[in-house]
Design an enzyme around this catalytic site. Structure first.
Site, PDB file in Angstrom:
ATOM      1  N   HIS A  17       0.821  -1.221   0.000  1.00  0.00           N
ATOM      2  CA  HIS A  17       0.000   0.000   0.000  1.00  0.00           C
ATOM      3  C   HIS A  17       0.850   1.264   0.000  1.00  0.00           C
ATOM      4  CE1 HIS A  17       0.653   1.090   4.252  1.00  0.00           C
ATOM      5  NE2 HIS A  17       0.563  -0.205   4.532  1.00  0.00           N
TER       6      HIS A  17
ATOM      7  N   CYS B  39       3.197  -4.733   6.748  1.00  0.00           N
ATOM      8  CA  CYS B  39       2.825  -4.463   5.355  1.00  0.00           C
ATOM      9  C   CYS B  39       4.048  -4.082   4.525  1.00  0.00           C
ATOM     10  CB  CYS B  39       1.804  -3.330   5.288  1.00  0.00           C
ATOM     11  SG  CYS B  39       0.165  -3.787   5.886  1.00  0.00           S
TER      12      CYS B  39
END
Length: 408
Positions: free
Chosen positions: A336, A354
């Site tokens: 992301h 992440c």
């Protein structure tokens, strides 16, 4: 009307004509021998008015797959009626509302079978007539189908018509726990072109996956038929309906995130098309190694650590607005946009697990990957993404996967 249908209809017509011709010839011969007069052929005998003992042997016999008065008839197989020593002349079947049930007569006129699903807890009446050399036979029977205590609906991924990546498994999720996993597996038919060997593996009591040993070949066509309607799935649970889907495997897209270089490299059909700096999980919350499958994609999402068990107000908790987020695990790992960590990307790991990339790279990744594409993470200090994560199927060794866990 298609030519095949005309041929089948013509075949049945010829069979019936042959029987009717035989009936008339036999009647003429019997009349001539018995009477020796010119009064014409004797009328065709029926069961209630049989003629000679020879005719008794040729009275048609009707056999049905259900018995009159039966209760609890299963709905996972067609109801059929068969004629012997004759051919079927007429067959009708109606439900308790009087609605006809669709059926098909075999080309030889000897067997009729339903062609539509029967309903649960319904009453049906079947009427059949057969003609033979010894007369006609008729039969009527009434029966009631089963009434399950519980029903479960299957849901299949990928969706019908989707083009997915080389790592996408077939996923069948039920909305209730399945006690008899083996029965569920037997009700699922998967056909691939070209043919590919594959196997089932259960992630939990409700979801079963099917995949080949190696990643799919691009261009493979996959058809899935979940035929659980009427199937006993254990402990009083039956399938609520059947579900079908067809999908195709697209280009091979494999992205590799290497913690040694902190670079995410994207390859399409083996050719490098993009490299981007990344910042992965810091030592206290490392990104797990292993093979990840791309799942859902979001232009905007609120990431909340409490959704996977970490309170927002804890040291490793968070609640953050994020753009261009591509899911690669059910446990909360995404590729992301992270504008706050651009300075660390390519140098230092700062995330909660992440793969942080710049806004432009996150948008590029969002735009160029699809469900089922692969992200492989290597050389981190973390463990390995669990195979039952939901997007970690390829981390289960093939020997273990092929052995299955239906009896677990």
């Amino acid at each position: 009307m298609p030519k095949v249908g005309i041929a089948a209809q013509a075949g049945r017509t010829r069979v019936r004509r042959a029987w009717l011709t035989a009936l008339m010839m036999t009647a003429v011969m019997i009349g001539a021998v018995a009477c020796g007069s010119g009064r014409g052929p004797a009328p065709i005998k029926v069961i209630a008015d049989k003629g000679t003992p020879f005719a008794d042997l040729l009275v048609p016999k009707l056999t049905a797959s259900v018995t009159d008065g039966a209760v609890g008839v299963t709905v996972d197989a067609p109801v059929s009626v068969t004629a012997a020593d004759g051919v079927l002349a007429a067959v009708t079947m109606v439900n308790d509302n009087g609605r006809p049930v669709a059926g098909r007569l075999s080309p030889d006129g000897l067997r009729w079978s339903t062609t539509e699903q029967l309903g649960y807890n319904r009453r049906y009446t079947l009427n059949a007539t057969a003609l033979g050399l010894g007369g006609a036979a008729t039969r009527q029977l009434t029966f009631q189908t089963s009434s399950p205590a519980h029903l479960t609906m299957p849901y299949v991924m990928p969706g019908d018509g989707e083009v997915v990546g080389v790592g996408e498994p077939v996923a069948i999720r039920f909305d209730e726990n399945i006690a008899d996993r083996g029965a569920a597996e037997k009700a699922i038919k998967i056909t691939t072109n070209p043919p590919v060997e594959g196997a089932f593996y259960w992630l939990n009591n409700r979801e079963v996956r099917w995949r080949p040993e190696h990643f799919w070949k691009p261009g493979t066509a996959v058809d899935v038929a979940v035929n659980t309607y009427g199937v006993d799935l254990g402990e009083g649970m039956f399938g609520e309906d059947n579900v079908q889907t067809h999908f195709t495997i697209g280009d091979e897209v494999i992205a590799t995130a290497d913690d040694n270089t902190k670079i995410l490299t994207v390859r399409v059909n083996g050719e490098v098309v993009k490299s981007m700096p990344t910042s992965m999980g810091k030592d206290s919350t490392p990104t797990a190694n292993g093979i990840y499958i791309v799942g859902s994609r979001y232009k905007h999402i609120i990431m909340d650590s409490s959704t996977y068990g970490v309170p927002v107000n804890s040291p490793n908790g968070y609640r953050t607005d994020v753009d261009w987020a591509t899911q690669i695990s059910y446990s909360g790992v995404f590729v992301h946009s992270a504008p706050w960590s651009v300075g660390a990307q390519g140098h230092t790991n700062t995330s909660h697990g992440c793969l942080n990339v710049s806004p432009s790279n996150a948008q590029w990744f969002y735009d160029h990957v699809k469900r089922g594409d692969i992200v492989e993470v290597v050389n981190t200090v973390g463990g390995t993404l669990p195979g039952i994560d939901g997007l970690g199927d390829w981390n289960i060794p093939w020997d273990q996967w092929r052995a299955g866990n239906a009896k677990a």
